[in-house]
Design a protein around this motif. Structure first.
Motif, PDB file in Angstrom:
ATOM      1  N   ASP A   3      18.938  -5.728  17.130  1.00  0.00           N
ATOM      2  CA  ASP A   3      17.750  -5.020  17.602  1.00  0.00           C
ATOM      3  C   ASP A   3      17.763  -3.544  17.223  1.00  0.00           C
ATOM      4  N   SER A   4      18.702  -3.106  16.384  1.00  0.00           N
ATOM      5  CA  SER A   4      18.776  -1.704  15.992  1.00  0.00           C
ATOM      6  C   SER A   4      17.577  -1.269  15.167  1.00  0.00           C
ATOM      7  N   VAL A   5      16.965  -2.220  14.474  1.00  0.00           N
ATOM      8  CA  VAL A   5      15.723  -1.947  13.759  1.00  0.00           C
ATOM      9  C   VAL A   5      14.803  -3.135  13.998  1.00  0.00           C
ATOM     10  N   LEU A   6      13.585  -2.834  14.438  1.00  0.00           N
ATOM     11  CA  LEU A   6      12.603  -3.874  14.737  1.00  0.00           C
ATOM     12  C   LEU A   6      11.616  -3.959  13.587  1.00  0.00           C
ATOM     13  N   ILE A   7      11.364  -5.173  13.119  1.00  0.00           N
ATOM     14  CA  ILE A   7      10.477  -5.377  11.973  1.00  0.00           C
ATOM     15  C   ILE A   7       9.463  -6.455  12.333  1.00  0.00           C
ATOM     16  N   ASP A   8       8.191  -6.103  12.255  1.00  0.00           N
ATOM     17  CA  ASP A   8       7.169  -7.102  12.517  1.00  0.00           C
ATOM     18  C   ASP A   8       5.917  -6.790  11.709  1.00  0.00           C
ATOM     19  N   THR A   9       5.118  -7.807  11.522  1.00  0.00           N
ATOM     20  CA  THR A   9       3.865  -7.658  10.784  1.00  0.00           C
ATOM     21  C   THR A   9       2.725  -8.192  11.635  1.00  0.00           C
ATOM     22  N   VAL A  10       1.727  -7.352  11.886  1.00  0.00           N
ATOM     23  CA  VAL A  10       0.551  -7.725  12.668  1.00  0.00           C
ATOM     24  C   VAL A  10      -0.682  -7.259  11.918  1.00  0.00           C
ATOM     25  N   ASP A  11      -1.603  -8.173  11.670  1.00  0.00           N
ATOM     26  CA  ASP A  11      -2.861  -7.844  10.989  1.00  0.00           C
ATOM     27  C   ASP A  11      -2.632  -7.100   9.676  1.00  0.00           C
ATOM     28  N   GLY A  12      -1.618  -7.522   8.936  1.00  0.00           N
ATOM     29  CA  GLY A  12      -1.356  -6.943   7.628  1.00  0.00           C
ATOM     30  C   GLY A  12      -0.582  -5.647   7.644  1.00  0.00           C
ATOM     31  N   LEU A  14       2.914  -3.965   8.259  1.00  0.00           N
ATOM     32  CA  LEU A  14       4.356  -4.135   8.414  1.00  0.00           C
ATOM     33  C   LEU A  14       4.903  -2.887   9.103  1.00  0.00           C
ATOM     34  N   THR A  15       5.448  -3.061  10.294  1.00  0.00           N
ATOM     35  CA  THR A  15       5.975  -1.930  11.062  1.00  0.00           C
ATOM     36  C   THR A  15       7.491  -2.035  11.162  1.00  0.00           C
ATOM     37  N   ILE A  16       8.150  -0.968  10.748  1.00  0.00           N
ATOM     38  CA  ILE A  16       9.614  -0.850  10.825  1.00  0.00           C
ATOM     39  C   ILE A  16       9.907   0.208  11.883  1.00  0.00           C
ATOM     40  N   THR A  17      10.628  -0.169  12.942  1.00  0.00           N
ATOM     41  CA  THR A  17      10.888   0.756  14.041  1.00  0.00           C
ATOM     42  C   THR A  17      12.386   0.919  14.248  1.00  0.00           C
ATOM     43  N   TRP A  18      12.887   2.132  14.026  1.00  0.00           N
ATOM     44  CA  TRP A  18      14.287   2.418  14.354  1.00  0.00           C
ATOM     45  C   TRP A  18      14.422   2.313  15.871  1.00  0.00           C
ATOM     46  N   ASN A  19      15.419   1.576  16.338  1.00  0.00           N
ATOM     47  CA  ASN A  19      15.477   1.240  17.763  1.00  0.00           C
ATOM     48  C   ASN A  19      16.869   1.474  18.356  1.00  0.00           C
ATOM     49  N   GLU A  20      17.367   2.676  18.160  1.00  0.00           N
ATOM     50  CA  GLU A  20      18.608   3.110  18.801  1.00  0.00           C
ATOM     51  C   GLU A  20      18.334   4.434  19.531  1.00  0.00           C
ATOM     52  N   PRO A  21      17.439   4.419  20.530  1.00  0.00           N
ATOM     53  CA  PRO A  21      17.031   5.677  21.172  1.00  0.00           C
ATOM     54  C   PRO A  21      18.163   6.437  21.838  1.00  0.00           C
ATOM     55  N   ASP A  22      19.180   5.720  22.318  1.00  0.00           N
ATOM     56  CA  ASP A  22      20.278   6.404  23.008  1.00  0.00           C
ATOM     57  C   ASP A  22      21.110   7.262  22.066  1.00  0.00           C
ATOM     58  N   ARG A  23      21.031   6.996  20.761  1.00  0.00           N
ATOM     59  CA  ARG A  23      21.730   7.851  19.805  1.00  0.00           C
ATOM     60  C   ARG A  23      20.736   8.458  18.814  1.00  0.00           C
ATOM     61  N   LEU A  24      19.518   8.667  19.308  1.00  0.00           N
ATOM     62  CA  LEU A  24      18.455   9.318  18.534  1.00  0.00           C
ATOM     63  C   LEU A  24      18.199   8.610  17.203  1.00  0.00           C
ATOM     64  N   PRO A  43       5.236  -9.940   2.513  1.00  0.00           N
ATOM     65  CA  PRO A  43       4.344 -11.008   2.050  1.00  0.00           C
ATOM     66  C   PRO A  43       3.071 -10.456   1.430  1.00  0.00           C
ATOM     67  N   SER A  44       2.426 -11.282   0.630  1.00  0.00           N
ATOM     68  CA  SER A  44       1.273 -10.830  -0.163  1.00  0.00           C
ATOM     69  C   SER A  44       0.123 -10.327   0.694  1.00  0.00           C
ATOM     70  N   GLU A  45       0.031 -10.792   1.930  1.00  0.00           N
ATOM     71  CA  GLU A  45      -1.082 -10.364   2.784  1.00  0.00           C
ATOM     72  C   GLU A  45      -0.853  -9.001   3.432  1.00  0.00           C
ATOM     73  N   THR A  46       0.327  -8.413   3.224  1.00  0.00           N
ATOM     74  CA  THR A  46       0.617  -7.094   3.793  1.00  0.00           C
ATOM     75  C   THR A  46      -0.233  -6.029   3.111  1.00  0.00           C
ATOM     76  N   ARG A  47      -0.819  -5.131   3.903  1.00  0.00           N
ATOM     77  CA  ARG A  47      -1.702  -4.099   3.375  1.00  0.00           C
ATOM     78  C   ARG A  47      -1.150  -2.687   3.560  1.00  0.00           C
ATOM     79  N   LEU A  48      -0.149  -2.541   4.436  1.00  0.00           N
ATOM     80  CA  LEU A  48       0.295  -1.211   4.820  1.00  0.00           C
ATOM     81  C   LEU A  48       1.679  -1.307   5.454  1.00  0.00           C
TER      82      LEU A  48
END
Length: 251
Positions: A3-12, A14-24, A43-48
């Protein structure tokens, strides 16, 4: 991947979220490579693509410590910056707070960088006896010129988000209370944009403004690896972990 980096795609998007808030959101090679792979394999449907962080930091830079592998971390950072700049997709950095070290490099490698006014940008390398990496030697100078690049690199001072926007290092700095709404508007506008045109303009603008990015990444890698073995780098890293001023000797 953890869970140190969260990766998901919604409505085209792609969001990459650094997820180690306790160590900035300090970055490991594993986190960097996972982020790079998600862009390379989008994937090909990704727009951003959006890159951001949880908590009060975008990223404080490389995760220093007893198990720090400098070469592997730098390889991962270079892979991510190459993925960001070579991808045909527009990339937005949503800088929610501190962007320091290689975290700063990644933030400004995006096509559009939006930041909270409470955040700042910092090339902290000189403070631990190292040189900028992650393409910063090319990215910063291309955005704000040689004099300001030298100021950021050699003085290692915090650059507030408002000033970063004023000098052209980033797209815009926003009051914290306005940030989420404007970020959503920006994502919506670009996400609904003409993908082929956006891809074409990104390719040409990148080629014309960052013509030596690959060479810079390679040169930074060579220079940084050499610096890792110096006494000043050891002292700088020790001082950082011990929260004291470093005493550099030039060795």
């Amino acid at each position: 991947m953890s869970d140190s980096v969260l990766i998901d795609t919604v409505d085209g998007v792609l969001t990459i979220t650094w997820n180690e808030p306790d160590r900035l959101n300090a970055l490991t090679a594993e986190m960097l490579n996972a982020a790079a792979a998600s862009i390379e394999e989008a994937p090909s449907e990704t727009r951003l693509v959006v890159i951001t962080g949880t908590g009060r930091a975008f990223s404080s830079g490389a995760a220093l410590g007893a198990d720090f592998d400098g070469s592997a971390t730098l390889d991962g950072a270079n892979r991510l910056v190459r993925a960001m700049t070579r991808s045909p997709l527009p990339v937005i950095s949503a800088v929610n707070g501190i962007a320091a070290g290689v975290g700063c490099s990644i933030a400004i490698a995006a096509d559009i960088t939006l930041a909270k006014s409470s955040g700042y940008f910092l090339l902290a390398f000189v403070n631990i006896g190292l040189m900028p990496d992650g393409g910063a030697t090319e990215l910063v100078a291309a955005s704000v010129g040689r004099a300001r690049a030298n100021r950021m690199a050699m003085l290692g001072e915090k650059l507030p988000a408002d000033e970063a926007a004023q000098i052209g290092l980033i797209y815009k700095s926003l009051d914290d209370e306005d940030y989420d709404a404007e970020f959503a508007t920006l994502v919506g506008k670009i996400g609904r944009g003409p993908t082929k045109a956006l891809s074409a303009m990104k390719k040409v603008i990148t080629a014309n403004t960052l013509p030596r990015l690959d060479a810079a990444l390679d040169a930074e890698l060579e220079g940084q690896v050499a610096l890792f073995s110096t006494k000043d780098a050891f002292e700088g890293g020790s001082a950082f972990l011990e929260k004291r001023p470093a005493a550099f000797t030039g060795a």
